[in-house]
Design a protein around this motif. Structure first.
Motif, PDB file in Angstrom:
ATOM      1  N   ASP A  96       0.105  24.830  -7.574  1.00 20.42           N
ATOM      2  CA  ASP A  96       1.546  24.762  -7.292  1.00 20.42           C
ATOM      3  C   ASP A  96       1.825  24.184  -5.905  1.00 20.42           C
ATOM      4  N   ILE A  97       1.058  24.600  -4.922  1.00 19.94           N
ATOM      5  CA  ILE A  97       1.255  24.103  -3.556  1.00 19.94           C
ATOM      6  C   ILE A  97       0.912  22.623  -3.473  1.00 19.94           C
ATOM      7  N   THR A  98      -0.169  22.222  -4.117  1.00 21.30           N
ATOM      8  CA  THR A  98      -0.554  20.808  -4.114  1.00 21.30           C
ATOM      9  C   THR A  98       0.489  19.960  -4.817  1.00 21.30           C
ATOM     10  N   CYS A  99       0.979  20.443  -5.949  1.00 24.94           N
ATOM     11  CA  CYS A  99       2.020  19.726  -6.695  1.00 24.94           C
ATOM     12  C   CYS A  99       3.271  19.555  -5.846  1.00 24.94           C
ATOM     13  N   GLY A 100       3.741  20.635  -5.252  1.00 26.06           N
ATOM     14  CA  GLY A 100       4.945  20.571  -4.432  1.00 26.06           C
ATOM     15  C   GLY A 100       4.782  19.644  -3.243  1.00 26.06           C
ATOM     16  N   SER A 101       3.616  19.682  -2.622  1.00 26.14           N
ATOM     17  CA  SER A 101       3.368  18.820  -1.469  1.00 26.14           C
ATOM     18  C   SER A 101       3.365  17.348  -1.860  1.00 26.14           C
ATOM     19  N   LEU A 102       2.691  17.034  -2.955  1.00 24.05           N
ATOM     20  CA  LEU A 102       2.642  15.632  -3.401  1.00 24.05           C
ATOM     21  C   LEU A 102       4.021  15.124  -3.810  1.00 24.05           C
ATOM     22  N   LEU A 103       4.782  15.930  -4.511  1.00 20.92           N
ATOM     23  CA  LEU A 103       6.121  15.502  -4.917  1.00 20.92           C
ATOM     24  C   LEU A 103       7.044  15.368  -3.715  1.00 20.92           C
ATOM     25  N   LEU A 115       0.829  -1.198   0.000  1.00 22.75           N
ATOM     26  CA  LEU A 115       0.000   0.000   0.000  1.00 22.75           C
ATOM     27  C   LEU A 115       0.870   1.258   0.000  1.00 22.75           C
ATOM     28  N   GLY A 116       1.973   1.209   0.715  1.00 14.92           N
ATOM     29  CA  GLY A 116       2.893   2.351   0.746  1.00 14.92           C
ATOM     30  C   GLY A 116       3.475   2.656  -0.622  1.00 14.92           C
ATOM     31  N   ARG A 117       3.825   1.605  -1.351  1.00 11.17           N
ATOM     32  CA  ARG A 117       4.361   1.817  -2.709  1.00 11.17           C
ATOM     33  C   ARG A 117       3.307   2.388  -3.643  1.00 11.17           C
ATOM     34  N   VAL A 118       2.089   1.908  -3.503  1.00 11.75           N
ATOM     35  CA  VAL A 118       1.001   2.411  -4.346  1.00 11.75           C
ATOM     36  C   VAL A 118       0.750   3.886  -4.050  1.00 11.75           C
ATOM     37  N   LEU A 119       0.687   4.240  -2.768  1.00 13.42           N
ATOM     38  CA  LEU A 119       0.453   5.636  -2.404  1.00 13.42           C
ATOM     39  C   LEU A 119       1.606   6.533  -2.844  1.00 13.42           C
ATOM     40  N   THR A 120       2.827   6.044  -2.734  1.00 13.84           N
ATOM     41  CA  THR A 120       3.984   6.810  -3.205  1.00 13.84           C
ATOM     42  C   THR A 120       3.896   7.028  -4.709  1.00 13.84           C
ATOM     43  N   SER A 121       3.554   5.982  -5.434  1.00 13.82           N
ATOM     44  CA  SER A 121       3.434   6.096  -6.895  1.00 13.82           C
ATOM     45  C   SER A 121       2.339   7.067  -7.284  1.00 13.82           C
ATOM     46  N   VAL A 122       1.205   6.981  -6.607  1.00 12.16           N
ATOM     47  CA  VAL A 122       0.088   7.887  -6.907  1.00 12.16           C
ATOM     48  C   VAL A 122       0.492   9.327  -6.617  1.00 12.16           C
ATOM     49  N   ALA A 123       1.143   9.565  -5.493  1.00 11.20           N
ATOM     50  CA  ALA A 123       1.570  10.922  -5.146  1.00 11.20           C
ATOM     51  C   ALA A 123       2.527  11.478  -6.195  1.00 11.20           C
ATOM     52  N   LEU A 124       3.464  10.666  -6.658  1.00 13.74           N
ATOM     53  CA  LEU A 124       4.428  11.136  -7.655  1.00 13.74           C
ATOM     54  C   LEU A 124       3.794  11.361  -9.020  1.00 13.74           C
ATOM     55  N   VAL A 125       2.886  10.490  -9.423  1.00 14.09           N
ATOM     56  CA  VAL A 125       2.234  10.652 -10.733  1.00 14.09           C
ATOM     57  C   VAL A 125       1.308  11.867 -10.737  1.00 14.09           C
ATOM     58  N   VAL A 126       0.487  11.999  -9.710  1.00 15.97           N
ATOM     59  CA  VAL A 126      -0.426  13.146  -9.644  1.00 15.97           C
ATOM     60  C   VAL A 126       0.371  14.442  -9.509  1.00 15.97           C
ATOM     61  N   GLY A 127       1.425  14.418  -8.698  1.00 17.08           N
ATOM     62  CA  GLY A 127       2.282  15.597  -8.580  1.00 17.08           C
ATOM     63  C   GLY A 127       2.928  15.966  -9.906  1.00 17.08           C
ATOM     64  N   GLY A 128       3.323  14.957 -10.662  1.00 20.38           N
ATOM     65  CA  GLY A 128       3.901  15.208 -11.982  1.00 20.38           C
ATOM     66  C   GLY A 128       2.914  15.839 -12.943  1.00 20.38           C
ATOM     67  N   SER A 162       0.513  33.359 -11.463  1.00 22.87           N
ATOM     68  CA  SER A 162       0.154  33.425 -10.047  1.00 22.87           C
ATOM     69  C   SER A 162       0.609  34.731  -9.397  1.00 22.87           C
ATOM     70  N   ALA A 163       0.869  35.734 -10.204  1.00 21.91           N
ATOM     71  CA  ALA A 163       1.274  37.036  -9.672  1.00 21.91           C
ATOM     72  C   ALA A 163       0.058  37.784  -9.139  1.00 21.91           C
ATOM     73  N   ALA A 164       0.309  38.709  -8.224  1.00 22.96           N
ATOM     74  CA  ALA A 164      -0.774  39.513  -7.661  1.00 22.96           C
ATOM     75  C   ALA A 164      -1.491  40.267  -8.770  1.00 22.96           C
ATOM     76  N   GLY A 165      -2.787  40.251  -8.715  1.00 20.72           N
ATOM     77  CA  GLY A 165      -3.591  40.954  -9.705  1.00 20.72           C
ATOM     78  C   GLY A 165      -4.054  40.102 -10.872  1.00 20.72           C
ATOM     79  N   GLN A 166      -3.537  38.905 -11.004  1.00 22.20           N
ATOM     80  CA  GLN A 166      -3.977  38.020 -12.090  1.00 22.20           C
ATOM     81  C   GLN A 166      -5.321  37.395 -11.724  1.00 22.20           C
ATOM     82  N   PRO A 167      -6.203  37.196 -12.701  1.00 26.73           N
ATOM     83  CA  PRO A 167      -7.559  36.746 -12.387  1.00 26.73           C
ATOM     84  C   PRO A 167      -7.659  35.356 -11.749  1.00 26.73           C
TER      85      PRO A 167
END
Length: 71
Positions: free
Chosen positions: A57-64, A3-16, A43-48
């Motif tokens: 970006d935060i989700t990607c960085g966290s998953l990776l 299960l740990g390997r599966v979760l690691t793989s999922v985190a890396l693929v989704v992060g990618g 993601s600069a201030a003032g962009q819609p």
């Protein structure tokens, strides 16, 4: 252990996939010149859609980070 390997793989693929969040730009009405702008301008201030791109970006960085630390 399996299960740990599966979760690691999922985190890396989704992060990618989330690493390519700039491609969302083509689905949204954003008027940033493609040839002369930086990806960080989305993601600069003032962009819609700043909050969306920052959240992706935060989700990607966290998953990776989690995937890399548990590999």
């Amino acid at each position: 252990m399996r299960l740990g390997r599966v979760l690691t793989s999922v985190a890396l693929v989704v992060g990618g996939f989330l690493y390519a969040d700039w491609m969302v730009e083509f689905l949204l009405p954003i008027h940033v010149p493609l040839l002369t702008s930086f990806i960080s301008e989305l993601s600069a201030a003032g962009q819609p859609y700043r909050d969306l791109f920052q959240a992706l970006d935060i989700t990607c960085g966290s998953l990776l980070f989690i995937g890399g630390a548990s590999a």
